[in-house]
Design a protein around this motif. Structure first.
Motif, short mmCIF file in Angstrom:
data_model
loop_
_atom_site.label_atom_id
_atom_site.label_comp_id
_atom_site.label_asym_id
_atom_site.label_seq_id
_atom_site.Cartn_x
_atom_site.Cartn_y
_atom_site.Cartn_z
N TYR A 1 0.87 -1.07 0.03
CA TYR A 1 -0.04 -0.03 0.15
C TYR A 1 0.84 1.13 0.08
O TYR A 1 1.92 1.38 0.71
CB TYR A 1 -0.99 0.16 1.00
CG TYR A 1 -2.05 -0.97 1.16
CD1 TYR A 1 -3.54 -0.49 1.10
CD2 TYR A 1 -1.84 -2.39 1.11
CE1 TYR A 1 -4.36 -1.20 1.06
CE2 TYR A 1 -3.00 -3.27 0.91
CZ TYR A 1 -4.10 -2.55 0.95
OH TYR A 1 -5.24 -3.57 0.84
N GLU A 2 0.79 1.92 -0.89
CA GLU A 2 1.65 3.24 -1.15
C GLU A 2 1.43 4.43 -0.60
O GLU A 2 2.18 5.04 0.31
CB GLU A 2 1.88 3.53 -2.77
CG GLU A 2 2.24 2.39 -3.56
CD GLU A 2 3.78 1.91 -3.55
OE1 GLU A 2 4.39 2.55 -2.60
OE2 GLU A 2 4.07 0.87 -4.24
N GLU A 3 0.07 4.68 -0.77
CA GLU A 3 -0.43 6.18 -0.28
C GLU A 3 -2.01 6.34 -0.08
O GLU A 3 -2.61 5.45 -0.81
CB GLU A 3 0.05 7.47 -0.75
CG GLU A 3 -0.33 7.36 -2.27
CD GLU A 3 0.43 8.49 -3.13
OE1 GLU A 3 1.19 9.28 -2.57
OE2 GLU A 3 -0.05 8.72 -4.33
N MET A 4 -2.65 7.18 0.64
CA MET A 4 -3.94 7.06 0.72
C MET A 4 -4.30 8.85 0.95
O MET A 4 -3.83 9.35 1.66
CB MET A 4 -4.53 6.37 1.86
CG MET A 4 -6.08 6.77 2.19
SD MET A 4 -6.94 5.49 3.44
CE MET A 4 -6.02 5.94 4.72
N ALA A 5 -5.16 9.02 0.30
CA ALA A 5 -5.79 10.65 0.51
C ALA A 5 -7.29 10.31 0.85
O ALA A 5 -8.02 9.71 0.28
CB ALA A 5 -5.52 11.30 -0.82
N VAL A 6 -7.70 11.01 1.96
CA VAL A 6 -9.07 10.93 2.50
C VAL A 6 -9.81 12.28 2.30
O VAL A 6 -9.37 13.37 2.65
CB VAL A 6 -9.22 10.39 3.75
CG1 VAL A 6 -8.60 8.84 3.67
CG2 VAL A 6 -8.32 10.93 4.90
N ASN A 7 -10.90 12.52 2.27
CA ASN A 7 -11.89 13.56 2.56
C ASN A 7 -13.12 12.91 3.21
O ASN A 7 -13.31 11.76 3.39
CB ASN A 7 -12.19 14.31 1.52
CG ASN A 7 -12.78 13.73 0.23
OD1 ASN A 7 -13.69 13.01 0.31
ND2 ASN A 7 -12.21 14.09 -1.00
N GLU A 8 -14.30 13.56 3.32
CA GLU A 8 -15.65 13.26 3.89
C GLU A 8 -16.21 12.37 3.02
O GLU A 8 -16.93 11.42 3.61
CB GLU A 8 -16.37 14.46 4.53
CG GLU A 8 -15.68 15.43 5.56
CD GLU A 8 -16.63 16.46 6.01
OE1 GLU A 8 -17.70 16.34 5.65
OE2 GLU A 8 -16.16 17.28 6.57
#
Length: 787
Positions: free
Chosen positions: A685-692
């Motif tokens: 797993y390289e990266e994760m971006a989150v919002n609502e």
């Protein structure tokens, strides 16, 4: 809608009421003068039985619902639903009774295999996909059983007490998701909830389901669950099934005429029935004929995608066929595969591929040998195999063949016969023994039997005492065994005659069992150990039986029945390359887990069982499943286990802490956690971006094979709130990638993820941990989000 209102206005009160109750076991009456044809319903949800259970009209048997959920793939669920929609149309069925979205609250639930998951989001999403597929073919569904039918003990009478928050956040959530999807039907449960029988539960069926959620479909009772005239009519029920002991009809007409029930209530119910009839082609324009479809292919794909590889030491799997010379296949279920659960989920498939058959076909150049090892089956298996000619069944004036030698149906009879014209069923076959010695034959079913082998009467009598109820006859069968000495290679006729009370042939379950001469229990295990010791690899198939997992009763234990645990340990000691295949619809204890090289969970895998198993073991297909439910190490570790009512009540005192939510709160580590499953490649797993509204995850296939990963998103408050679970499933998605390929997946986060029920849905502000993981206990990337 205008057509419905116009037609409604043409009906008399008696005609309206007639449309609200079964005219027989499976259908509603037609009213030809308004163009309304009879609406036909059928049991599901892994196949479409039709109005009977006759083996001369077989039904595709998909893997169990738990298996479908184990694939964690909404599109696959939709394809499965589309297939069963087409099967329904082929069989003249308008409404398929399913899917089942009751919670897997306790692994002791006898019907656990028929439910999707212990998580409401996973259950709801898989169910929504399935419903979309079925209804896309013009066939209705009835998501079931609203609500709290999460165990079988005293299900007709028990009062399930569910706190309001848990009711909304856990138990009603999958139903709400299907209603949101546009489901056309809901089935109400047998049990009571918070003091009211579900068939008469106005607060749930009328206030929440219809008024709050805006449900415009029908609410149908489970069969014989409606037991009150006024209560059910005023409590939101629309259709009472079946005709037997129905509380409506003339009683409901009289209640309206007496002013006890406003006719507007009846009109609303009839309006819903007519709307359903329009949707499924039973009113107005008929649906066109169904297109051709390949049920075997769908059944095979669902099976391979559902298998969960929970252990794979030293990369034992996949097996390399070219490196094998001798393979041991061991276990009673290796030849008598348990492909579906007991009760209303049963169908008669067109064929069943056993694990032994599947592996033997796939390994044509390899010596594949079999030993039974241990036999957990309390009943003898139905007679089958090359030593038996196809068994001819004669019912009245109608004949057909079956293989294996078992017949079962509920409702319509084979050949369209009238139950009043049938008083006997005859099964006839020729058996050519391949070994001499003492052969055991068995009779199971109900009625009066005569069994003759080679012309000799070996048994005559009835297996059940007079007055035994029909439900007990079907769900609690009995068996009578007899033995006879036979010579090898000498054909013998076998005839089983069953006499039934005239008029009662609408329910039949009869099996002619057989077992050849065999060693005793100790000898069978020793034989298996010797075979395993001399083989390159040992594949041991273990599992439950129909007497352990079935509708109608709950499990007494999570232990594998019989001496299967001993068998696995003995075989593993003899061969370090022991692969255990667990053929069970719900969790079982595996005290030998650390002793074996690999463990593959195959659930109840449907008609393609053995072919799918061979593909996965040999690496033709990757095991695509992830656990939809937690598997315990010890029975006492389960946060919720007991199913016995106290004073007629089962209280859900754990509230929202059910399934993995309860495991996280207890701090006890299970054997295998919710979401766990291994493939044949590796991922970073390289990266994760989150919002609502979404989580965007990037990951790379770092292995040497193309593969599939289920990316799971969990959300939890930071810091941990003792009144809320530590974390809960918020979304998931399947991704595929070639070796060294990097892929990005966007996973929606629904508003409900950050809400709780507190007299209404309320958004809870604060900081949340957003976790991308391979299981609930295997986080890969964590981010924070402030709401």
């Amino acid at each position: 809608m205008d057509d419905v209102e116009q037609l409604l206005g043409q009906l008399t009160l008696e005609e309206k009421v007639s449309l609200l109750a079964g005219q027989d076991f499976w259908s509603l009456p037609a009213i030809e003068r308004i163009g309304l044809r009879s609406l036909v319903m059928s049991d599901g949800p892994i196949g479409v039985r039709g109005t009977g259970w006759a083996p001369d009209d077989p039904s595709i048997a998909l893997p169990s619902p738990t298996a479908l959920a184990a694939a964690w793939d909404v599109e696959l669920a939709e394809r499965a639903g589309r297939l069963l929609g087409l099967e329904s149309r082929r069989k003249g069925v308008h409404v398929l009774l399913g899917p089942t979205v009751n919670m897997q609250r306790t692994p002791l639930n006898g019907r656990h295999f028929e439910c999707y998951s212990e998580d409401p989001l996973l259950s709801g999403e898989i169910a929504a996909g399935f419903v979309r597929g079925v209804q896309g073919e013009g066939v209705g569904t009835t998501v079931k059983h609203l609500v709290g039918n999460d165990f079988e003990t005293d299900r007709m009478e028990v009062d399930v007490r569910i706190p309001e928050r848990a009711l909304r956040e856990i138990y009603l959530a999958p139903f709400e998701r299907v209603v949101e999807e546009g489901g056309w039907g809901v089935m109400s449960a047998y049990n009571a909830v918070n003091g009211l029988p579900m068939a008469s539960n106005g607060p749930l069926q009328q206030v929440i389901l219809k008024d709050e959620w805006g449900f415009d479909g029908v609410v149908v009772s489970d069969w014989r669950a409606a037991r009150e005239t006024l209560g059910a009519a005023m409590g939101g029920l629309d259709i009472a099934m079946p005709a037997l002991e129905n509380p409506w009809g003339d009683k409901l007409v009289a209640a309206v005429q007496n002013g006890d029930i406003p006719e507007e209530i009846i009109d609303d119910k009839v309006r819903r029935v007519l709307r359903l009839a329009q949707r499924v082609g039973a009113l107005g324009t008929k649906l066109t004929s169904p297109i051709e479809y390949d049920g075997d292919a769908v059944a095979h794909e669902v099976a391979t995608r559902s298998f969960v590889l929970v252990r794979n030491e030293h990369y034992t799997l996949p097996l390399e066929a070219a490196a094998l010379t001798k393979v041991a296949v061991i276990g009673a279920l290796a030849t008598d595969a348990r492909v579906l659960g007991g009760g209303s989920a049963q169908v008669s498939p067109p064929h069943t591929i056993s694990p032994l058959d599947g592996l033997s076909r796939a390994l044509s150049g390899v010596d594949v040998e079999y030993a039974i090892g241990a036999d957990p089956r309390p009943f003898l298996p139905a007679a089958h195999g090359p030593q038996w000619s196809d068994t001819r069944v004669t019912v009245g004036s109608h004949s057909f063949t079956v293989n294996p030698a078992a017949v079962r149906w509920i409702g319509s009879l084979p050949g369209g016969l009238d139950p009043h014209d049938v008083e006997s069923i005859v099964l006839e076959a020729t058996f050519v023994p391949d070994v001499a010695g003492e052969h055991t034959f068995a009779v199971s079913g109900f009625g009066t039997f005569e069994l003759r082998v080679n012309g000799t009467l070996l048994y005559e009598g009835s297996l059940h005492p007079p007055g035994t109820g029909r439900a007990d006859l079907l769900l609690s069968p009995r068996e009578q065994r007899v033995t006879v000495e036979l010579e090898a290679g000498v054909p013998v006729p076998v005839v089983l005659r069953q006499t039934l009370e005239r008029g009662l042939a609408h329910s039949v379950a009869t099996t002619l069992g057989h077992r050849p001469p065999s060693p005793d229990a100790d000898g069978m295990i020793e034989e298996a150990v010797r075979l395993a010791a001399g083989s390159d690899v040992a594949v041991v198939v273990v599992g439950t039986t129909e007497q352990v997992e079935s509708e109608g009763f709950d499990r007494a234990s999570l232990a594998l029945p019989g001496r299967q645990d001993e068998l696995v340990s003995r075989v593993a000691a003899a061969n370090p390359r022991t692969v255990v295949v667990v053929n069970a619809g719900s969790p079982v204890l595996m005290p030998w887990a650390e002793e074996v090289a690999a463990i593959l969970l195959t659930w109840f895998p449907g008609q393609e069982a053995g072919a799918a198993l061979a593909d996965v073991l040999l690496g033709v297909a990757e095991p695509g499943g992830r656990l939809p439910t937690t598997w315990p190490r010890l029975e006492e570790d389960c946060p919720v286990l007991a199913v016995e009512p106290r004073d007629g009540v089962v209280a859900y005192d754990e509230g929202v802490f059910v399934g993995y939510r309860g495991w996280l709160r207890s701090g006890v580590a299970p054997l295998y956690a919710f979401g766990h499953g291994l493939g044949y490649t590796s991922w970073r797993y390289e990266e994760m971006a989150v919002n609502e509204s979404e989580a965007v995850v990037t990951l790379t296939n770092t292995g040497a094979r193309a593969g599939r990963e289920v990316v799971q998103i969990y959300v939890g408050p930071s810091p941990v709130d003792p009144n809320r679970p530590e974390r809960w499933l918020a979304g998931f998605e399947n991704v595929e990638a070639r070796p060294e390929e990097t892929v990005t997946v966007r996973i929606p986060l629904r508003p409900r993820v950050f809400e709780i029920w507190d007299g209404g849905w309320k958004r809870v502000p604060g900081e949340y941990r957003i976790i991308a993981g391979r299981a609930v206990d295997a986080p890969q990337i964590t981010a924070t989000l402030t709401i």
